[in-house]
Design a protein around this motif. Sequence first.
Motif, PDB file in Angstrom:
ATOM      1  N   TRP A   1       0.706  -1.156   0.242  1.00 40.70           N
ATOM      2  CA  TRP A   1       0.017   0.379  -0.352  1.00 40.70           C
ATOM      3  C   TRP A   1       0.597   1.760   0.129  1.00 40.70           C
ATOM      4  N   ASN A   2       0.466   2.242  -0.821  1.00 49.47           N
ATOM      5  CA  ASN A   2       0.378   3.564  -0.853  1.00 49.47           C
ATOM      6  C   ASN A   2       0.216   4.058   1.068  1.00 49.47           C
ATOM      7  N   PRO A   3       1.590   4.672   1.645  1.00 51.36           N
ATOM      8  CA  PRO A   3       0.724   4.166   3.299  1.00 51.36           C
ATOM      9  C   PRO A   3      -0.374   5.450   3.561  1.00 51.36           C
ATOM     10  N   HIS A   4      -0.218   6.605   2.722  1.00 53.20           N
ATOM     11  CA  HIS A   4      -1.418   7.426   2.410  1.00 53.20           C
ATOM     12  C   HIS A   4      -2.447   7.542   1.969  1.00 53.20           C
ATOM     13  N   TYR A   5      -2.877   5.731   1.145  1.00 53.07           N
ATOM     14  CA  TYR A   5      -4.022   6.493   0.285  1.00 53.07           C
ATOM     15  C   TYR A   5      -4.578   4.812   0.414  1.00 53.07           C
ATOM     16  N   SER A   6      -5.724   4.591   1.810  1.00 54.76           N
ATOM     17  CA  SER A   6      -6.049   3.396   1.515  1.00 54.76           C
ATOM     18  C   SER A   6      -7.140   2.870   0.748  1.00 54.76           C
ATOM     19  N   GLY A   7      -7.832   3.507  -0.618  1.00 56.53           N
ATOM     20  CA  GLY A   7      -8.671   2.453  -1.580  1.00 56.53           C
ATOM     21  C   GLY A   7      -8.259   2.152  -2.025  1.00 56.53           C
ATOM     22  N   LYS A   8      -6.949   1.718  -2.644  1.00 55.74           N
ATOM     23  CA  LYS A   8      -6.563  -0.098  -3.214  1.00 55.74           C
ATOM     24  C   LYS A   8      -4.746  -0.273  -3.059  1.00 55.74           C
ATOM     25  N   PRO A   9      -4.931  -1.559  -3.061  1.00 53.29           N
ATOM     26  CA  PRO A   9      -3.631  -2.014  -2.488  1.00 53.29           C
ATOM     27  C   PRO A   9      -2.833  -1.647  -4.098  1.00 53.29           C
ATOM     28  N   THR A  10      -1.108  -1.036  -4.307  1.00 53.72           N
ATOM     29  CA  THR A  10      -0.288  -1.086  -4.651  1.00 53.72           C
ATOM     30  C   THR A  10       0.228  -2.087  -5.204  1.00 53.72           C
ATOM     31  N   GLY A  11      -0.354  -3.410  -4.558  1.00 55.01           N
ATOM     32  CA  GLY A  11       0.378  -4.533  -5.694  1.00 55.01           C
ATOM     33  C   GLY A  11      -0.423  -5.719  -4.325  1.00 55.01           C
ATOM     34  N   ILE A  12      -0.280  -6.625  -4.646  1.00 58.02           N
ATOM     35  CA  ILE A  12      -0.693  -8.128  -4.425  1.00 58.02           C
ATOM     36  C   ILE A  12       0.322  -9.493  -4.127  1.00 58.02           C
ATOM     37  N   LEU A  13       1.052  -9.804  -3.246  1.00 53.94           N
ATOM     38  CA  LEU A  13       1.592 -10.821  -3.254  1.00 53.94           C
ATOM     39  C   LEU A  13       1.499 -11.882  -2.660  1.00 53.94           C
ATOM     40  N   LYS A  14       1.316 -13.424  -4.052  1.00 55.68           N
ATOM     41  CA  LYS A  14       0.818 -14.170  -3.271  1.00 55.68           C
ATOM     42  C   LYS A  14       1.378 -15.772  -3.338  1.00 55.68           C
ATOM     43  N   GLY A  15       1.171 -17.003  -2.922  1.00 50.30           N
ATOM     44  CA  GLY A  15       2.116 -18.104  -2.326  1.00 50.30           C
ATOM     45  C   GLY A  15       2.480 -18.762  -0.838  1.00 50.30           C
ATOM     46  N   HIS A  16       1.560 -17.890   0.121  1.00 53.34           N
ATOM     47  CA  HIS A  16       1.189 -18.930   1.010  1.00 53.34           C
ATOM     48  C   HIS A  16       0.100 -18.876   1.045  1.00 53.34           C
ATOM     49  N   SER A  17       0.425 -21.126   2.287  1.00 57.90           N
ATOM     50  CA  SER A  17      -1.069 -21.779   1.387  1.00 57.90           C
ATOM     51  C   SER A  17      -1.514 -21.545   2.900  1.00 57.90           C
ATOM     52  N   ALA A  18      -0.938 -20.429   4.018  1.00 58.86           N
ATOM     53  CA  ALA A  18      -1.747 -20.650   5.461  1.00 58.86           C
ATOM     54  C   ALA A  18      -1.795 -18.966   5.853  1.00 58.86           C
ATOM     55  N   PRO A  19      -2.748 -18.695   6.123  1.00 57.54           N
ATOM     56  CA  PRO A  19      -2.821 -17.605   7.234  1.00 57.54           C
ATOM     57  C   PRO A  19      -1.555 -16.646   7.996  1.00 57.54           C
ATOM     58  N   ILE A  20      -1.159 -15.582   7.713  1.00 55.10           N
ATOM     59  CA  ILE A  20      -0.377 -14.920   8.008  1.00 55.10           C
ATOM     60  C   ILE A  20       0.433 -14.344   9.058  1.00 55.10           C
ATOM     61  N   ILE A  21       1.341 -15.139   9.704  1.00 54.60           N
ATOM     62  CA  ILE A  21       1.017 -13.956  10.904  1.00 54.60           C
ATOM     63  C   ILE A  21       1.846 -13.261  11.025  1.00 54.60           C
TER      64      ILE A  21
END
Length: 146
Positions: A104-124
């Motif tokens: 994310w751009n920390p000053h804009y909450s509309g949409k993420p600037t990117g999404i990374l996929k690859g985990h098969s379980a929740p991220i902690i």
Amino acid sequence: MSDGFQIKYFHSLQVVVSSSNEESSSLVIGCLLPLTDAEQQLSEIKETCYEGKSKKIQLSWTPQVRASCDQTVFSIYKGVRTFDLCQKHRLLITGGMDKLIRLWNPHYSGKPTGILKGHSAPIISIRISSEDNQIFSVSTDCTVKY
């Protein structure tokens, strides 16, 4: 780290960032509020302690609601369990139950600037290494990705 909640103070940015499992307020970046009432109370407490008095001190300070212009609220599917913020790269990253890392751009909450996929379980846990320009993440199945 507790289940689905994290809070951090970023001194260089003078902000407090908190996360939750609530989709409507998954992550909140808030400016610090003036502490005039709290400063006055601390002064009164110090005076009482130095004078050796044992009187009870009535605290009159009440929390104030932050104005909407002093905060940025992010709404994220299934909430945010972990996050990190990098001033150098002006980058906020979030991770949670949906197994995705969002950038994310920390000053804009509309949409993420990117999404990374690859985990098969929740991220902690998630961290930005600004020196190496890398993101490190850990999921509940003990998988580490970078």
